[in-house]
Design a protein around this motif. Sequence first.
Motif, PDB file in Angstrom:
ATOM      1  N   VAL A   1       0.846  -1.236  -0.202  1.00  0.00           N
ATOM      2  CA  VAL A   1      -0.119  -0.089   0.156  1.00  0.00           C
ATOM      3  C   VAL A   1       0.825   1.240  -0.018  1.00  0.00           C
ATOM      4  O   VAL A   1       0.672   2.078  -0.622  1.00  0.00           O
ATOM      5  CB  VAL A   1      -1.046  -0.063   1.260  1.00  0.00           C
ATOM      6  N   ARG A   2       1.883   1.173   1.104  1.00  0.00           N
ATOM      7  CA  ARG A   2       2.831   2.205   0.810  1.00  0.00           C
ATOM      8  C   ARG A   2       3.581   2.672  -0.723  1.00  0.00           C
ATOM      9  O   ARG A   2       3.469   3.726  -0.898  1.00  0.00           O
ATOM     10  CB  ARG A   2       3.942   1.778   1.765  1.00  0.00           C
ATOM     11  N   PHE A   3       3.850   1.588  -1.143  1.00  0.00           N
ATOM     12  CA  PHE A   3       4.643   1.614  -2.554  1.00  0.00           C
ATOM     13  C   PHE A   3       3.672   2.339  -3.379  1.00  0.00           C
ATOM     14  O   PHE A   3       4.194   3.222  -4.507  1.00  0.00           O
ATOM     15  CB  PHE A   3       5.026   0.046  -3.107  1.00  0.00           C
ATOM     16  N   MET A   4       2.549   1.694  -3.366  1.00  0.00           N
ATOM     17  CA  MET A   4       1.386   2.386  -4.426  1.00  0.00           C
ATOM     18  C   MET A   4       1.192   3.543  -4.163  1.00  0.00           C
ATOM     19  O   MET A   4       1.105   4.407  -5.195  1.00  0.00           O
ATOM     20  CB  MET A   4      -0.068   1.425  -4.231  1.00  0.00           C
ATOM     21  N   PHE A   5       1.026   4.204  -2.987  1.00  0.00           N
ATOM     22  CA  PHE A   5       0.612   5.593  -2.889  1.00  0.00           C
ATOM     23  C   PHE A   5       1.791   6.435  -3.139  1.00  0.00           C
ATOM     24  O   PHE A   5       1.792   7.641  -3.863  1.00  0.00           O
ATOM     25  CB  PHE A   5       0.223   5.748  -1.223  1.00  0.00           C
ATOM     26  N   HIS A   6       3.002   6.056  -2.975  1.00  0.00           N
ATOM     27  CA  HIS A   6       4.174   6.894  -3.123  1.00  0.00           C
ATOM     28  C   HIS A   6       4.417   6.998  -4.770  1.00  0.00           C
ATOM     29  O   HIS A   6       4.933   7.980  -5.394  1.00  0.00           O
ATOM     30  CB  HIS A   6       5.550   6.513  -2.704  1.00  0.00           C
ATOM     31  N   SER A   7       4.216   5.703  -5.532  1.00  0.00           N
ATOM     32  CA  SER A   7       4.401   5.781  -6.869  1.00  0.00           C
ATOM     33  C   SER A   7       3.301   6.811  -7.471  1.00  0.00           C
ATOM     34  O   SER A   7       3.616   7.302  -8.541  1.00  0.00           O
ATOM     35  CB  SER A   7       4.471   4.300  -7.449  1.00  0.00           C
ATOM     36  N   LEU A   8       2.067   6.434  -7.133  1.00  0.00           N
ATOM     37  CA  LEU A   8       1.076   6.936  -7.739  1.00  0.00           C
ATOM     38  C   LEU A   8       0.525   8.390  -7.420  1.00  0.00           C
ATOM     39  O   LEU A   8      -0.113   9.137  -8.082  1.00  0.00           O
ATOM     40  CB  LEU A   8      -0.313   6.056  -7.749  1.00  0.00           C
ATOM     41  N   VAL A   9       0.893   8.809  -6.258  1.00  0.00           N
ATOM     42  CA  VAL A   9       0.401  10.014  -5.508  1.00  0.00           C
ATOM     43  C   VAL A   9       1.732  10.823  -5.175  1.00  0.00           C
ATOM     44  O   VAL A   9       1.694  12.072  -5.729  1.00  0.00           O
ATOM     45  CB  VAL A   9      -0.567   9.869  -4.304  1.00  0.00           C
TER      46      VAL A   9
END
Length: 381
Positions: A342-350
């Motif tokens: 979840v952390r990786f997704m948020f940092h990559s996409l947001v």
Amino acid sequence: MQLSIIVPTYNEAPNVTELVRRIAAAMTGVDAEIVFVDDSTDATADVVHEVAASAPLPVRLIHRDVATGGLGGAVVEGMRAAQNDLCLVMDGDLQHPPEDIPILLRRFAAGDVDLVAASRYLHDGSAQGLADRTRVLVSRASTMITKAMFPIRLRDVSDPMTGFFLLDRRAVDYAGLKPRGFKILLEILARKSLRVAEVPFRFADRFAGESKASFRQGVNFLVQLTGLRFGKMSLFAIIGGLGAIANLAIMWALIELGMHYIPAAIIGAEVTIIGNFILQERFVFQDMKGEASGIWSRFAKSVGFNNGEALVRIPVIALLVNTWHLSSIIAAAITLVLAFIVRFMFHSLVVYAPRKAGAKTSTAREVAEQLDSQAVSPGEL
């Protein structure tokens, strides 16, 4: 045939004169230049200037005050500055015999490859110049691991970490290269599919000076390898893993000092949230910062999200401790693992999303494409 010979150097002053002499002797009938890209702190640059004044072929020097990208970055800078598209890369310590350059040239002249690599592990090749048996074993093991991680791209390459190779620079995707450390051939081959041939060579003893091999270079190689194979997700995972260890260590230390596990978990989380952001800025998303929002905006998004995640995660820790009677340290470790994706997704996409949106696409397609690009670039399926 016109050739640019790229020689990255770091404190190789005793080797320059002999290297230029032997290259010049081997280049009969070839219109060649030598481009030294120097990061030295000794007199290497002075010696290059002195030798260039009387050398039988053009000798140029690029001296870098900031060694961006290490040896790999020096090679890329040399190829960009070369006068010819055909570039040969070799070390400055004479462990790559200049007399073998014509062999690489003849193989390339067949016209069926983009790159010719000199291999220590092919037929009559030899790694005798490695300092001792330990270095030979490390080299062999590193080669096996590298080929196992890139079985398609490196299937025709026996020595992907050689620093002695010839290529047409027009085949190189400079924009896609992220040089780090000294294994630039691995970087080139892993990021783009090229037609490769090999010729054997005997890795010689150093002419003068000391080897630059070190534990730090070994660490850089492992970081480079994981980054190439798994993309940003692997580096994000490494930093996240270090942060998790720090988080648990801080929490354990505070509990040992008598603090309740809930405030101990909060303090551990806050310290590592800030530390992780600093490391991610430097090592994971550095190539995306230019198009993303400003650093304080990125910091606010990252810290805000991670604190929100912590507000969810810490009650889950309490639930695991009070309901399942797990150790608080084990409960914290479980939640950290689950939070990683979840952390990786948020940092990559947001957090590191470009300020300006691109072409209009469906949200689902855009999310899928960005995740695929950031998580596995430039690995193989």
